[in-house]
Design a protein around this motif. Structure first.
Motif, PDB file in Angstrom:
ATOM      1  N   HIS A  26     -17.290  19.293 -18.993  1.00 55.06           N
ATOM      2  CA  HIS A  26     -17.065  20.660 -18.526  1.00 55.06           C
ATOM      3  C   HIS A  26     -17.758  20.907 -17.195  1.00 55.06           C
ATOM      4  CE1 HIS A  26     -14.701  22.990 -21.337  1.00 55.06           C
ATOM      5  NE2 HIS A  26     -15.157  22.194 -22.287  1.00 55.06           N
ATOM      6  N   GLN A  27     -19.036  20.486 -17.121  1.00 61.05           N
ATOM      7  CA  GLN A  27     -19.807  20.752 -15.914  1.00 61.05           C
ATOM      8  C   GLN A  27     -19.250  20.054 -14.690  1.00 61.05           C
ATOM      9  OE1 GLN A  27     -23.762  19.604 -16.877  1.00 61.05           O
ATOM     10  NE2 GLN A  27     -24.270  21.570 -17.802  1.00 61.05           N
ATOM     11  N   TRP A  28     -18.833  18.813 -14.876  1.00 65.58           N
ATOM     12  CA  TRP A  28     -18.468  18.018 -13.699  1.00 65.58           C
ATOM     13  C   TRP A  28     -16.986  18.030 -13.397  1.00 65.58           C
ATOM     14  CZ3 TRP A  28     -22.031  16.474 -10.359  1.00 65.58           C
ATOM     15  CH2 TRP A  28     -23.359  16.480 -10.804  1.00 65.58           C
ATOM     16  N   PHE A  29     -16.156  18.279 -14.382  1.00 64.70           N
ATOM     17  CA  PHE A  29     -14.721  18.123 -14.102  1.00 64.70           C
ATOM     18  C   PHE A  29     -13.845  19.306 -14.480  1.00 64.70           C
ATOM     19  CE2 PHE A  29     -16.478  13.846 -14.949  1.00 64.70           C
ATOM     20  CZ  PHE A  29     -16.418  13.381 -13.642  1.00 64.70           C
ATOM     21  N   HIS A  58      -6.007  14.674 -18.434  1.00 62.78           N
ATOM     22  CA  HIS A  58      -6.914  14.776 -19.570  1.00 62.78           C
ATOM     23  C   HIS A  58      -7.998  13.715 -19.437  1.00 62.78           C
ATOM     24  CE1 HIS A  58      -3.847  17.352 -21.187  1.00 62.78           C
ATOM     25  NE2 HIS A  58      -4.490  17.518 -22.334  1.00 62.78           N
ATOM     26  N   SER A  59      -9.172  14.026 -19.976  1.00 64.22           N
ATOM     27  CA  SER A  59     -10.250  13.052 -19.969  1.00 64.22           C
ATOM     28  C   SER A  59     -10.535  12.620 -21.401  1.00 64.22           C
ATOM     29  CB  SER A  59     -11.508  13.676 -19.355  1.00 64.22           C
ATOM     30  OG  SER A  59     -12.633  12.930 -19.724  1.00 64.22           O
ATOM     31  N   LEU A  89      -8.300  18.763 -18.428  1.00 65.90           N
ATOM     32  CA  LEU A  89      -9.217  19.039 -17.320  1.00 65.90           C
ATOM     33  C   LEU A  89      -8.900  20.351 -16.597  1.00 65.90           C
ATOM     34  CD1 LEU A  89      -9.817  15.509 -15.784  1.00 65.90           C
ATOM     35  CD2 LEU A  89     -11.354  16.879 -17.161  1.00 65.90           C
ATOM     36  N   TYR A  90      -7.769  20.965 -16.865  1.00 65.81           N
ATOM     37  CA  TYR A  90      -7.473  22.250 -16.238  1.00 65.81           C
ATOM     38  C   TYR A  90      -8.030  23.406 -17.054  1.00 65.81           C
ATOM     39  CZ  TYR A  90      -4.194  19.659 -13.357  1.00 65.81           C
ATOM     40  OH  TYR A  90      -3.639  18.760 -12.501  1.00 65.81           O
ATOM     41  N   HIS A  91      -7.917  23.292 -18.364  1.00 63.93           N
ATOM     42  CA  HIS A  91      -8.280  24.434 -19.206  1.00 63.93           C
ATOM     43  C   HIS A  91      -9.475  24.184 -20.114  1.00 63.93           C
ATOM     44  CE1 HIS A  91      -3.914  24.770 -18.341  1.00 63.93           C
ATOM     45  NE2 HIS A  91      -4.353  25.907 -17.872  1.00 63.93           N
ATOM     46  N   GLY A  92      -9.876  22.914 -20.257  1.00 66.31           N
ATOM     47  CA  GLY A  92     -11.035  22.613 -21.079  1.00 66.31           C
ATOM     48  C   GLY A  92     -10.747  22.579 -22.569  1.00 66.31           C
ATOM     49  N   THR A  93      -9.465  22.588 -22.949  1.00 64.68           N
ATOM     50  CA  THR A  93      -9.131  22.534 -24.374  1.00 64.68           C
ATOM     51  C   THR A  93      -9.069  21.082 -24.850  1.00 64.68           C
ATOM     52  OG1 THR A  93      -6.890  22.821 -23.596  1.00 64.68           O
ATOM     53  CG2 THR A  93      -7.915  24.712 -24.647  1.00 64.68           C
ATOM     54  N   ILE A  94      -9.304  20.870 -26.136  1.00 63.69           N
ATOM     55  CA  ILE A  94      -9.346  19.511 -26.676  1.00 63.69           C
ATOM     56  C   ILE A  94      -8.050  19.186 -27.419  1.00 63.69           C
ATOM     57  CG2 ILE A  94     -10.521  18.006 -28.333  1.00 63.69           C
ATOM     58  CD1 ILE A  94     -13.095  19.463 -27.630  1.00 63.69           C
ATOM     59  N   TYR A  95      -7.474  18.042 -27.082  1.00 61.82           N
ATOM     60  CA  TYR A  95      -6.219  17.622 -27.714  1.00 61.82           C
ATOM     61  C   TYR A  95      -6.480  16.433 -28.628  1.00 61.82           C
ATOM     62  CZ  TYR A  95      -1.255  16.554 -28.167  1.00 61.82           C
ATOM     63  OH  TYR A  95      -0.003  16.350 -28.669  1.00 61.82           O
ATOM     64  N   CYS A  96      -5.841  16.447 -29.796  1.00 62.94           N
ATOM     65  CA  CYS A  96      -5.969  15.316 -30.705  1.00 62.94           C
ATOM     66  C   CYS A  96      -4.636  14.596 -30.778  1.00 62.94           C
ATOM     67  CB  CYS A  96      -6.389  15.780 -32.096  1.00 62.94           C
ATOM     68  SG  CYS A  96      -6.405  14.414 -33.268  1.00 62.94           S
ATOM     69  N   PHE A  97      -4.632  13.307 -30.416  1.00 58.46           N
ATOM     70  CA  PHE A  97      -3.373  12.568 -30.382  1.00 58.46           C
ATOM     71  C   PHE A  97      -2.911  12.169 -31.773  1.00 58.46           C
ATOM     72  CE2 PHE A  97      -5.044  12.270 -26.151  1.00 58.46           C
ATOM     73  CZ  PHE A  97      -3.914  12.504 -25.380  1.00 58.46           C
ATOM     74  N   GLN A  98      -3.827  12.146 -32.732  1.00 58.59           N
ATOM     75  CA  GLN A  98      -3.442  11.854 -34.112  1.00 58.59           C
ATOM     76  C   GLN A  98      -2.731  13.064 -34.724  1.00 58.59           C
ATOM     77  OE1 GLN A  98      -4.250   8.973 -36.249  1.00 58.59           O
ATOM     78  NE2 GLN A  98      -4.373   8.014 -34.221  1.00 58.59           N
ATOM     79  N   CYS A  99      -3.330  14.235 -34.532  1.00 56.49           N
ATOM     80  CA  CYS A  99      -2.729  15.455 -35.092  1.00 56.49           C
ATOM     81  C   CYS A  99      -1.613  15.984 -34.190  1.00 56.49           C
ATOM     82  CB  CYS A  99      -3.773  16.557 -35.246  1.00 56.49           C
ATOM     83  SG  CYS A  99      -5.231  16.089 -36.152  1.00 56.49           S
ATOM     84  N   GLN A 100      -1.532  15.464 -32.967  1.00 52.77           N
ATOM     85  CA  GLN A 100      -0.574  15.916 -31.969  1.00 52.77           C
ATOM     86  C   GLN A 100      -0.677  17.412 -31.707  1.00 52.77           C
ATOM     87  OE1 GLN A 100       3.433  14.629 -32.328  1.00 52.77           O
ATOM     88  NE2 GLN A 100       2.891  12.562 -32.911  1.00 52.77           N
ATOM     89  N   ASP A 101      -1.898  17.869 -31.525  1.00 54.05           N
ATOM     90  CA  ASP A 101      -2.067  19.296 -31.277  1.00 54.05           C
ATOM     91  C   ASP A 101      -3.426  19.558 -30.628  1.00 54.05           C
ATOM     92  OD1 ASP A 101      -1.615  21.967 -31.216  1.00 54.05           O
ATOM     93  OD2 ASP A 101      -1.253  22.179 -33.364  1.00 54.05           O
TER      94      ASP A 101
END
Lengths: 514, 96
Positions: A26-29, A58-59, A89-101
Motif C-alpha cells: 500500500h505504502q509503496w505502490f 496486480h501485485s 494496484l489501482y484500488h488496493g483491493t485483494i483478489y483471490c484467484f482460487q475463489c475468483q473474486d
C-alpha cells in the motif's frame, strides 16, 4: 463471494508478517504519500511479463511479482506459482484467484484506509472528505428503523421556511444560505460535530446541528428558530433586541465566535467546521517606493468585502494602466468617473479593484525594513489561499463620517467564477512574464454560486431575502416563512449583498446509499 | 516497445511521480459521481446480478459485461476536461 470469507486469505493471515507486507505494498505502490514512493512506483509498476503499465496491474501477495489482469498475466503467475492472492494496484483491493473474486477482509480494509489517510496527509489534502461509513451502533439503528427517504431530482426536502420573530430576517436569510451549503450539510447530517463545551445548550454549532435535523426532517411547516435567536443574543450581545440588524454582521458573528470558546484563546486556530471551510489567506505586499523592497504578510480572512462604484472611497474606478488592468479579458473601462451604461460593473471588476496596487499616500509613511527609513509605499492584496467556500460581501451600506447611505448600484455576478487572476501565485508569474490567460477548463480555482442574500429597502428600514440553489440547478427564493421557485435570471438580476460560492472542485458530493 | 508506447509510458511515469495521477483520479471520480455516471453503472450492475442470480456471476464476467457501456456513458465534457488537464500538465513539465 461466500459470506464465510476466503479460506486462502485466512491461511495467509496465519503467516507472521502478512500485515507488514500488505502495508508495504500500500505504502509503496497503491497510495504513495512521499515523493520517494511515487518515484519508485513510477519506475517499477509495470507488468513483469509484458511491460504494460495499464490493464489493471496486480501485485502478488506471496512474492515480488507485478502482472496485468487484462491480459491474464497475473492469472498465469497465480496458477504456476500457486500464489492465489494479489492486490489491485489501482484500488488496493485483494483478489483471490482460487475463489475468483475480490475479498473484503476487515483487517485488510483497515490497513488500506489507514495508509490512504497517511498518504493524503502527506500530500496536504484534508482527510475529512472521506465517505461516511456506518459504525456498529449506526448499523443497529438502521436495522431498527427500516424506513428510508430517497432524494429524487424533484424532491423539496431541505427546503423549509423560517418564521420571522420580529426583525429577524437578517438571521433567517443567512441560516437559509448556511443550511444549503453542501459541505456543511454533509458535515452536519453525518453527525460529525463533537461538542467540546461543558454545557452543549450554549453551543452555537450544536444548535446548527439541530437546525439541519429540522430542515431535512421532511416537515413542511415553517420552523421557528427561537433557540438559535436566543443563543445569538447571548453570544453576540450587539445583535440582541428587536431592532433591525445587518445580515453580514450576523454571518461574521456566526463564523468567528462559534464553538467551544476556542476563539478567545487562540484567535487564529479555531478548528470548527465553519472555520475550516470559510477561512482563506490574504497576502498583503507593501512595496517601498524608494528601494522597491517588498514586505509580505499573510492574514486569515473569512469574507471578501468589496467596495462598490458610487461609494465615496477615492479609488474607484480602475485606471486602465494600473497593473491590475493587465488581466482583463479585453474589457474596456472608462477612465473617467462614470461607468458606461452598456456594461454594468461586474463582481470581477470589484475583485480587480480589490487586488490592485494602492498608493498609501504621503501621510501614511511606513518604516521600510530594506532602507530603514519612513517612506511612501504601495500596498497590494492577493489571495494566497482560497477558502473552500468563498463569501463575497458587497459593501452596500456606507457609514462614513460625512454620510450614511445605501448604495444600490447593480453589480453583475456570474454563476461560475474563476479566481486564478487574483491569486498571489498568478501575480508572481505575471511579474516573471509567464502569465497566460488561464484555460477555461482548469477548475482548481473555480467557484460556483449557490446562495445570494439580498436587501430590499433603505438603510433605516428594509428586508432581507435569499436565493439558494438546490440539487444541481434549481433556485429557490427564501423570504422568511415563504419559499418560492425562482429562475436563474431572477437570481442574476438581483441586487446581491452577500454571495456564497463553494470551490467547484471541492468534493462535496453526498453519497446516497440505496 | 514502439515510440508511441514509450511516450505513453514516460507520460504515465511523470504523472505518477508528481502525484498528478492521484489528483486526476480524484477529479474523475468526483465528475463521474456528479454527472450521475456512477448511479447509472450501479443500476446496470444490479440489473445484471438480478438477471443472473447472485451465485452465478463473477466479478470478471461483470467487468467484461459493463466495460463497453461504462466507457460509452462517460460524458464528452468529462473526457475533455481530463484531456485538458493532462495537456496543461505536460505543457508545464517537459517530458524526455
Amino acid at each position: 463471494m461466500s459470506s464465510a470469507g476466503c479460506v486462502h486469505l485466512s491461511s495467509l493471515k496465519q503467516e507472521a508478517h502478512w500485515k507488514q507486507s500488505v502495508r508495504l505494498i500500500h505504502q509503496w505502490f497503491v497510495c504513495c504519500g512521499s515523493l520517494e514512493a511515487r518515484k519508485r512506483k513510477a519506475r517499477s509498476c509495470v507488468c513483469h511479463l509484458c511491460g504494460a503499465h495499464f490493464n489493471r496491474l496486480h501485485s502478488c501477495l506471496s512474492c515480488v511479482f507485478f502482472g496485468c489482469f487484462g491480459r491474464r498475466h497475473i492469472h498465469e503467475h497465480a496458477k504456476t506459482k500457486r500464489h492465489p492472492l494479489a492486490i489491485d494496484l489501482y484500488h488496493g483491493t485483494i483478489y483471490c484467484f482460487q475463489c475468483q473474486d475480490y475479498v473484503y477482509d476487515r483487517d485488510c480494509e483497515l490497513i488500506a484506509r489507514e495508509e490512504q489517510r497517511k498518504a493524503w496527509r502527506l500530500q496536504g489534502a484534508a482527510g475529512w472528505y472521506t465517505n461516511w461509513e456506518p459504525t456498529r451502533r449506526e448499523l443497529e439503528l438502521l436495522r431498527q428503523n427500516p424506513k428510508r427517504r430517497k432524494i429524487a431530482p424533484n424532491s423539496t426536502i431541505g427546503l423549509r421556511g423560517l418564521v420571522n420573530l420580529g426583525n429577524t430576517c437578517f438571521m433567517n436569510c443567512i441560516v437559509q444560505a448556511l443550511t444549503h451549503t453542501p459541505l456543511l450539510r454533509d458535515f452536519f447530517l453525518s453527525d460529525r460535530h463533537r461538542c467540546a463545551m461543558e454545557s452543549p445548550d450554549s453551543c452555537l454549532v450544536c444548535e446548527m446541528s439541530r437546525l439541519f435535523q429540522e430542515f431535512y426532517s421532511g416537515f413542511r411547516s415553517p420552523h421557528i428558530p427561537y433557540r438559535l435567536l436566543h443563543l445569538v443574543w447571548t453570544h453576540a450581545r450587539h445583535l440582541a433586541g428587536y431592532e433591525q440588524q445587518d445580515a453580514h454582521e450576523f454571518l461574521i458573528a456566526g463564523e468567528t465566535r462559534d464553538d467551544n470558546g476556542k476563539k478567545g484563546t487562540h484567535p487564529n486556530h479555531c478548528n470548527c467546521i465553519i472555520d475550516q471551510i470559510f477561512t482563506g489567506g490574504l497576502q498583503s505586499d507593501v512595496t517601498c517606493q524608494v528601494c522597491n523592497g517588498v514586505s509580505t504578510t499573510i492574514d486569515p480572512f473569512w469574507d471578501i468585502s468589496l467596495d462598490l462604484p458610487g461609494s465615496s472611497s477615492s479609488f474607484w474606478p480602475l485606471s486602465p494602466n494600473s497593473e491590475g488592468g493587465g488581466i482583463t479579458n479585453g474589457e474596456k473601462h472608462a477612465p473617467t468617473g462614470t461607468v458606461p451604461l452598456t456594461s454594468p460593473t461586474s463582481l470581477t471588476d470589484c475583485l480587480r479593484r480589490f487586488t490592485r496596487p494602492e498608493h498609501l499616500g504621503s501621510s501614511a509613511k511606513i518604516k521600510c525594513s530594506g532602507c530603514h527609513s519612513y517612506q511612501e509605499s504601495t500596498k497590494q492584496l492577493t489571495m494566497k489561499k482560497l477558502p473552500i467556500v468563498a463569501c463575497f460581501h458587497l459593501k452596500r451600506f456606507e457609514h462614513s463620517a460625512k454620510l450614511r447611505r445605501k448604495i444600490t448600484t447593480y453589480v453583475s455576478f456570474p454563476l461560475d467564477l474563476d479566481m486564478t487572476p487574483f491569486m498571489a501565485s498568478s501575480k508572481e508569474s505575471r511579474m516573471n512574464g509567464q502569465y497566460q490567460q488561464g484555460d477555461s477548463l482548469n477548475s482548481e480555482n473555480k467557484y460556483s454560486l449557490f446562495a445570494v442574500v439580498n436587501h430590499q429597502g433603505t438603510l433605516e428600514s428594509g428586508h432581507y431575502t435569499s436565493f439558494i440553489r438546490q440539487h444541481k440547478d434549481q433556485w429557490f427564493k427564501c423570504d422568511d416563512a415563504i419559499i418560492t421557485h425562482a429562475s436563474v435570471r431572477d437570481v442574476l438580476d438581483s441586487e446581491g449583498y452577500i454571495l456564497l460560492c463553494p470551490l467547484s472542485c471541492a468534493r462535496f458530493v453526498f453519497e446516497c446509499r440505496g | 516497445m514502439n515510440k508511441d508506447a514509450q511516450l505513453r509510458h514516460s507520460i504515465n511515469q511523470k504523472l505518477i511521480e508528481n502525484g498528478e495521477r492521484d489528483r486526476l483520479k480524484e477529479l474523475l471520480r468526483t465528475k463521474l459521481i456528479e454527472c450521475g455516471w456512477k448511479d447509472q453503472m450501479k443500476a446496470h450492475c444490479k440489473e445484471i446480478i438480478r438477471q443472473k442470480g447472485l451465485d452465478h456471476v463473477t466479478i470478471e464476467e461483470l467487468v467484461t459485461e459493463i466495460t463497453p457501456r461504462g466507457r460509452a456513458l462517460v460524458p464528452d465534457s468529462v473526457k475533455k476536461e481530463l484531456l485538458q488537464r493532462i495537456r496543461t500538465f505536460l505543457g508545464k513539465n517537459s517530458i524526455i
